[in-house]
Structures are given as C-alpha cells and as structure tokens.
Enzyme design. Structure first.
Site, short mmCIF file in Angstrom:
data_model
loop_
_atom_site.label_atom_id
_atom_site.label_comp_id
_atom_site.label_asym_id
_atom_site.label_seq_id
_atom_site.Cartn_x
_atom_site.Cartn_y
_atom_site.Cartn_z
N SER A 50 0.83 -1.19 0.00
CA SER A 50 0.00 0.00 0.00
C SER A 50 0.87 1.25 0.00
CB SER A 50 -0.94 -0.06 1.21
OG SER A 50 -2.02 0.82 1.05
N ASP A 134 -9.08 -6.09 -4.98
CA ASP A 134 -8.54 -4.90 -4.32
C ASP A 134 -9.12 -3.66 -4.99
OD1 ASP A 134 -7.04 -2.77 -3.37
OD2 ASP A 134 -5.13 -3.81 -3.51
N HIS A 169 -7.33 -5.83 -0.46
CA HIS A 169 -6.16 -4.98 -0.20
C HIS A 169 -5.48 -5.47 1.07
CE1 HIS A 169 -3.80 -1.39 -0.86
NE2 HIS A 169 -4.00 -0.99 0.40
#
Length: 505
Positions: A50, A134, A169
């Site tokens: 991320s 995601d 995610h």
C-alpha cells in the site's frame, strides 16, 4: 477506503481513532541504537504494501544504486501523486499513457542528480502483487507500475507480476495468525491467509531458492531501535523502529538486508507486532541470513499542503507518496527517503555485529548463567594482551565502556526471553578483535503480556483509567487518547498494574 482511509472521510469512528493514535504512537520501552552488521551491500532490497508499496517504488528509483530488488504489494507508479490528485493513482484508476510520459520525464530529468542514475533500474529484480478484489489500489494502477519498469529496461525475466483472484487490499500469507482479517476483506490489520506466501515470493524473486522457513523465530531477535537520529524530526515518523536479526547475523556472518515497509494503519502503534510477525518476512529471514528492517511511521494530524492533492493530514501514519513533507518526497532529498536510506547505511556499515579489524583472537569459553527475570551473567576466558572487552547482545553492543574483567551482568532484559551474546577483546589501542562464538540463554519469569482493545474496554478491564474524556494507562499514566469504543490501543504490561503503550514482539 482501507489503508488509505486518511485520504477519504469515512465517518466519526475513523476520525476519532486517527486523532487518538497520534498520542499513542510513541513506545515507552527503551530503544537501543541501530546496530551495525556485516551486510553484503550487493544484496539490499526493499518491499512494501500500500503506501509502503509506493514508498518501496520511490526508494527503488531514487536509490537504484543501493536497492537491487524492489517489491510492490498493491502500490502505484513513481511520482503519480506528484502530478495528479491521489485519487487518480489508486481506486483502480487507469493511468494514461500521457501521464506515464509525464512521470517518465521526471525520471529522465532527475537521473544522476535528484535521483541515482536511471540506468541502474534495468538491473533490478522486481516483484509485484495485487488482488483482483482490491478496490483500494487495484490492478490498473499496478499495471502502470509494470509498464513503468518495462519502459526503464527491467527485463521480463527479472519482473514477476502476480494478480491473485479473490484477494482484497491485504498482505497475503499462507498461514493463519491471530487478529488477521479475511483474504477477501480490506480491513485492519490488512494481513490475511490467502493460501499464498507473499513473503516467500518476494524474497525468492530477489535471492533465489530459499531454505525452509522457521515458523517460530526467536523473540529476542526482534530489536526495537531509536529512529530519531535518522528522521530529522519528520512529523510522520515514529521515535522507534524494529529490526529482525537472525542469530548468525548477530554473530558476525555476512548477511543480506531487506527493508519491509508497512502500509497505512499498519505501524506498531496501531496493530502491535502483526506486521512484524504475521507477514512471514522474519520466518524466511531467520533461516536465510536476511536481516529485516521495519521502519515505522506515526500519526500526523496536521493538515499540510501536498504536491497535487490540496491540504491533507496524515492521520493513519502512511508513508509519504503524496508530498506531505515536501515537493521532493520521491527524490533522494525527501525527508522520509533520507531517513530510510540512513538506516540502511547504518545497518550495513558493520563488520560482523561488532567484530573489528584488530589482531586479538576471539575470546573462548563464553557462558551464560545466573538467569533472572531481567538479568544474565556472562563469563569468558581471558585473552592474552587484551586491555578490555565489549559484549554484544543480538549484535548490539551493550556495555557503555570497555569491560576490564572477564564477566559481565547484562541487565534490562525481558522475562522469559531467549537472547544471544558474543564477546570481543580490545587491545591497548582500542582495536577490537574477533568475535567469540555465540551463546544463547533464556531469562526466567513470564513473558510480558499485551492487550489490544478499545480505550473503553481497557478501562473496564482495569488496565487504564479515564479523566477528562481521555484514557490513561495504569501505572505509566500515558495518555492513550479519547476514551471511547472507537479508539484501539495496545497496552503492554510490564509490572503489577503497570502498563505502557507498546507491543510484544
């Protein structure tokens, strides 16, 4: 959104939690100086999830002479948020060829000046991962990352790109761990059993076939260190970070170095030791002579002018990929970039966990005895010609001045924890000789307990108390932030009714 929730309003609960974490980000435990180890500088790599993926990408381009491998888990292309609002760089947005040309112009213009020569990138090994479920970053921004690497000469044989069906995610693993979320859900701590070993995949891309992992790395191999000498007061970085040092690396073996960057809402102040332990990095590092550096961010609630996204705060402790801390955020001169590079340089500047170039031989007969909850007595045979000795615990020198005798009581240890020690002799000129063989021993007592709960739950359980709408840890009286059910804090019990904000790696 999930790990980037600071960039979108998601309700009162998120806001209150973010505000509280600002006061809960500093660990109360004593941190040591970042050790200098015997690192093969041709095998330094970086990866992240991320915002950590964005940062890994930035480090790989800006310091391409240092990082020989780059892993991007659900991150984005270099300098995307330097030209566009951050929302155009994630949420499965398409990155146009025109935008990629703009980003490439930055790389070309800065090559050899603001960043290392761009030609280095072609020699890197690259690993990329994203889940098809995601929606926080998504495959389209990651496709742009792939195109950017290909445009800069990374060969197909050196680039692995995995898109995993049904994965949200998260950082993917192949084992269950307490507190993790499900693979198809983007939720804290953003680590999930997806029947895919992400740590193995990225480290194998960099280092080739790995030896079987150790599913129970020694607790004492996790070292909390002082980050402040490296951060130049950056308001988005915590006072302490973590380092995992395998026993052979602490004893002077030549080892590799990997930097593992957490995402937003994943620092130790927020999720405790989960990113350190539940991702699997240290399981593979322990058996493959890989030191793992875990730099740490902290909450920053001050709204700051960014490169292209207006005024934003950083309440979830994300790495800087949008320009909170200056327009040079993706260059070598960026404050967080410099901080991580300085930590890497420090770790890689040793010659074997303290072993020096002096002529004296390694002390023999090192033994550990007399264990208590917090101390261990060490003894060794005298070395002819030695004027003194240094003692190293897990690769870090623990004596403040040279020891003149052949024994030492190491204190300030944690109960029920296994440590490794080595000793080196000093000649009359202060030159340090070879390191002794390592000895390991375990302190007595019970291991420290950690409790992660809402601030309200901590008070009802008797670990904290409230005053004026804020929660305070019993014993240390540390401010945990707002007293409510929305704010989560990890408390570490270090004595009878004595708690500090921290974690228990």
């Amino acid at each position: 959104m999930t790990t980037f929730a600071h960039l979108r309003a998601r309700g009162v609960a998120v806001l209150l939690a973010a505000l509280t974490l600002a006061s809960a980000s500093t660990t109360a435990t004593a941190a040591v100086a970042l050790p200098q180890l015997n690192i093969d500088t041709s095998q330094i790599t970086v990866s992240g999830l991320s915002s950590g993926g964005f940062m890994a990408n930035q480090l790989g381009y800006a310091y391409s002479g240092t990082f020989k491998g780059v892993g991007v888990f659900a991150g984005g292309s270099y300098m995307c948020a330097g030209h566009s609002n951050y929302t155009a760089c994630m949420y499965n947005a398409s990155i146009s060829s025109s935008m990629l040309s703009t980003l490439q112009a930055d790389l070309n213009n800065w090559s050899g000046t603001a960043i290392d020569p761009l030609a280095n990138v072609a020699g890197q090994k690259v690993f990329m991962f994203v889940g098809t479920s995601d929606t926080t970053v998504g495959p389209k921004p990651m496709n742009a990352v792939q195109t950017q690497y290909t445009n800069n000469g990374v060969l197909a044989a050196n680039l692995s790109y995995v898109q995993r069906s049904g994965t949200a995610h998260v950082f993917p693993t192949d084992f269950a761990a307490t507190g993790n979320n499900s693979c198809g859900t983007s939720a804290s701590p953003y680590i999930a059993n997806c029947s895919y070993d992400g740590a193995k995949a990225v480290l194998s891309q960099f280092y080739g076939t790995l030896k079987a992992r150790n599913d129970a790395p020694a607790t004492a191999n996790y070292i909390e260190f002082d980050q402040t000498p490296f951060t130049a007061g950056n308001p988005g970085m915590a006072a302490t970070g973590w380092l995992y040092v395998p026993a052979n690396c602490a004893s002077g073996a030549v080892c590799r170095l990997h930097v593992a960057l957490h995402g937003c809402q994943q620092n130790a102040a927020t999720i405790g030791d989960k990113f350190l332990k539940n991702t699997g990095y240290t399981r593979w590092a322990d058996t493959n002579s890989i030191v793992v550096l875990f730099p740490q961010t902290k909450v920053d609630n001050t709204a700051r002018s960014t490169a292209a996204s207006g005024s934003l705060a950083n309440p979830n402790g994300c790495w800087d990929w949008v320009g909170w801390y200056g327009g040079n955020f993706a260059q070598r001169a960026g404050t967080q970039m410099q901080a991580i590079k300085a930590m890497v340089d420090q770790v890689a500047s040793g010659s074997g966990g303290g072993g020096g170039g002096g002529a004296l031989p390694a002390p023999a007969g090192l033994v550990a005895s007399g264990a208590s909850d917090t101390t261990m007595t060490l003894g060794w045979n005298a070395v002819s010609g030695a004027a003194g000795y240094h003692v190293f615990r897990n690769g870090v020198q623990v004596d403040s001045t040279a020891i003149t005798g052949t024994s030492y009581v190491d204190s300030g240890l944690s109960p029920a924890t296994t440590y490794s020690w080595t000793v080196a002799a000093l000649d009359s000129g202060g030159a340090q000789g070879a390191l002794s063989a390592a000895v390991s021993a375990t302190t007595t007592g019970a291991a420290a307990a950690c409790f992660t709960a809402s601030n309200y739950a901590h008070t009802t359980a008797g670990r904290a108390h409230q005053s004026g709408g804020y929660a305070y840890a019993n014993g240390s009286n540390q401010n945990m932030g707002l007293w409510n059910v929305f704010v989560t804090t990890t408390l570490k019990q270090t004595g009878a009714n004595y708690y500090v904000i921290g974690s228990c790696p």
